[in-house]
Design an enzyme around this catalytic site. Structure first.
Site, PDB file in Angstrom:
ATOM      1  CB  VAL A  12      -0.990   0.002   1.193  1.00 24.35           C
ATOM      2  CG1 VAL A  12      -1.873   1.240   1.151  1.00 24.35           C
ATOM      3  CG2 VAL A  12      -1.862  -1.252   1.178  1.00 24.35           C
ATOM      4  CE  LYS A 100      -7.208  -5.437   7.523  1.00 18.84           C
ATOM      5  NZ  LYS A 100      -6.835  -5.778   6.172  1.00 18.84           N
ATOM      6  CD  GLU A 124     -13.366   6.357   2.249  1.00 17.39           C
ATOM      7  OE1 GLU A 124     -13.985   7.386   2.520  1.00 17.39           O
ATOM      8  OE2 GLU A 124     -13.906   5.227   2.255  1.00 17.39           O
ATOM      9  CB  VAL A 127     -13.997  -0.212   5.801  1.00 19.42           C
ATOM     10  CG1 VAL A 127     -15.165  -1.137   5.481  1.00 19.42           C
ATOM     11  CG2 VAL A 127     -13.734  -0.184   7.291  1.00 19.42           C
ATOM     12  CG  ASP A 196      -9.826  -8.403   6.703  1.00 23.72           C
ATOM     13  OD1 ASP A 196      -8.895  -7.608   6.875  1.00 23.72           O
ATOM     14  OD2 ASP A 196     -10.664  -8.290   5.780  1.00 23.72           O
ATOM     15  CE  LYS A 200     -11.064  -5.134   5.479  1.00 27.45           C
ATOM     16  NZ  LYS A 200     -10.909  -6.092   4.388  1.00 27.45           N
ATOM     17  N   GLY A 297      -5.993  -4.532  -2.617  1.00 23.14           N
ATOM     18  CA  GLY A 297      -5.069  -4.323  -3.738  1.00 23.14           C
ATOM     19  C   GLY A 297      -4.333  -2.999  -3.597  1.00 23.14           C
TER      20      GLY A 297
HETATM   21  N1  HSE Z   1      -7.176  -9.586   3.248  1.00 24.86           N
HETATM   22  C1  HSE Z   1      -8.098  -8.544   2.920  1.00 24.86           C
HETATM   23  C2  HSE Z   1      -9.116  -9.093   1.931  1.00 24.86           C
HETATM   24  C3  HSE Z   1      -7.333  -7.366   2.339  1.00 24.86           C
HETATM   25  O1  HSE Z   1      -8.958 -10.222   1.440  1.00 24.86           O
HETATM   26  O2  HSE Z   1     -10.099  -8.436   1.653  1.00 24.86           O
HETATM   27  C4  HSE Z   1      -8.009  -6.055   2.526  1.00 24.86           C
HETATM   28  O3  HSE Z   1      -8.192  -5.684   3.843  1.00 24.86           O
END
Ligand code: HSE
Length: 402
Positions: A12, A100, A124, A127, A196, A200, A297
């Site tokens: 990122v 996050k 931003e 999530v 994850d 979020k 991504g």
């Molecule tokens: N590992 C997360 C996904 C990446 O697969 O959506 C983005 O937070």
């Protein structure tokens, strides 16, 4: 000129530099200032990289430079991201993050520090990757009482479930293939166990309530028990299976959950396939709205980080609106939540199931050793008790109702 430091030159972080470089003209215009990447903090060196001369290894260089007013925290993880973000905000430097985990754990504290120091903690990218969802919740939907949010918030699991649906494959096989192609992490636990997505939805729920919804209080179930047979039944019912993260502000309390659900073809979230994410929001005046796009991504996520940098550049010395008080929302006991369930039991349990569940709808896909059915609506506790009474089940999946 706005001098920016990027913490972490990974996927990122390097994306942030690329986005600023690629769209320089338009970004500078919108920021009403020139953005300059002054430092990149990383443990590593990057010989040959066009930005190698910006790389530093000591955070103090950044914190002690009064020219730096905006910091992009793209390190991930809690430490030292938390300490660096806090120090930056205390020094009046805005922080824009994709982290996050940190936002879900320390969001309200960092937002408060930013407010007291006339700067911003913006997230931003935390999530839905590149999907604008934090800004709509903070700015665009301010006339609404939002009573429900339902999201497909994890690209890895959505990719796996989509493949299982399309190819009739089993979880382990698709996961292995996704790992070989680099779509899934070597250690996929955070994604496939729903952790994850849980973080979020905690962030979105907090913005929905204006108070802190602790991710630790959200019932979370992953996709590891979903099998090819489950999809046979789902197809028979004209449904698919998606990992949904949801929160509901009901009269009985505030409910939040992450779990696989069977979802009907007629619902817009049914069509969200592969690595894409979507967030479906219901407000009491607007009704339904949906936000869709790439949830992960390098460039999509970096684009969201840079949009926060632009916001900081446009509001020097000012704190941008964000209601997330450091006061906890009581998340209702998920056992009191209501819904219908799809259940698979052994054929030998058919009579017991019919007797215990009463009115049920049989789903027959021709697996003779099994009896598949859909229950009436009941609480999670009632369902749990009935399943226990009949001696367990092969699998059960909640049925999504909007
Ligand atoms: N590992 C997360 C996904 C990446 O697969 O959506 C983005 O937070």
């Amino acid at each position: 000129m706005i001098h920016v430091a990027v913490l972490g030159y990974g996927t990122v972080g390097s994306g942030v530099v690329e986005v600023i470089e690629t769209n320089k003209e338009a970004i500078d215009k919108r920021a009403a200032a020139k953005l300059n990447i002054k430092y990149i903090l990383d443990l590593r060196d990057f010989p040959g990289d066009p930005y190698e001369d910006k790389v530093v290894h000591d955070f103090n260089i950044i914190i002690n430079d009064p020219e730096v007013t905006v910091i992009c925290e793209t390190m991930g993880g809690l430490h030292p991201a938390y300490e660096f973000s806090k120090q930056a905000l205390l020094a009046g430097k805005s922080v824009c993050t994709s982290n996050k985990e940190l936002v879900a754990s320390h969001g309200p504290e960092l937002i408060e520090i930013a407010r007291k120091n006339h700067c911003n903690y913006l997230f931003e990218a935390s999530v839905g990757g590149g999907i604008p969802i934090i800004r709509p919740l903070n700015y665009s939907l301010t006339a609404e009482k939002i009573d429900s949010i339902t999201g497909i918030l994890n690209g890895t699991t959505n990719y796996i479930l989509t493949k299982m649906d399309k190819e009739g494959a089993d979880f382990e096989d698709v996961l292995k293939e996704a790992q070989e192609k680099g779509y899934a992490e070597r250690n996929p636990e955070a994604d496939v166990e729903g952790y994850d997505a849980c973080r979020k939805i905690a962030i979105l729920s907090s913005l929905m309530c204006g108070k802190n919804v602790s991710y630790e209080e959200i019932y979370t179930e992953g996709i590891t028990k979903i099998s090819a047979a489950d999809f046979l039944y789902a197809k028979q019912m004209d449904k698919s299976i998606k990992l949904l993260a949801m929160s509901r502000d009901k009269e009985e309390g505030f409910f939040a959950m992450v779990a696989p659900f069977m979802i009907s073809r007629s619902h817009p979230l049914y069509s969200v396939s592969g690595v894409f994410n979507a967030i479906y929001v219901h407000g009491n005046m607007l009704g339904d709205s949906m936000y869709y796009g790439r949830g992960a991504g390098k460039l999509p996520t970096a684009s969201a980080v840079v949009s926060d940098v632009v916001d900081c550049a446009r509001h020097p010395g000012k704190t941008i609106m964000c209601f997330w008080e450091n006061d906890n929302v009581r998340v209702a006991d998920s056992k009191k939540d209501q819904g219908k369930f799809f259940v698979r039991v052994n054929s030998a349990q058919k009579e017991a199931a019919m007797e215990t569940f009463g009115s049920l709808a049989e789903i027959n896909v021709g697996i003779v050793e099994e009896f598949g059915f859909m229950t009436q609506a009941m609480t999670e506790q009632e369902f749990h008790d009935k399943i226990e009474k009949i001696g367990g089940c092969i699998n059960r999946i909640r049925i999504f109702s909007a």
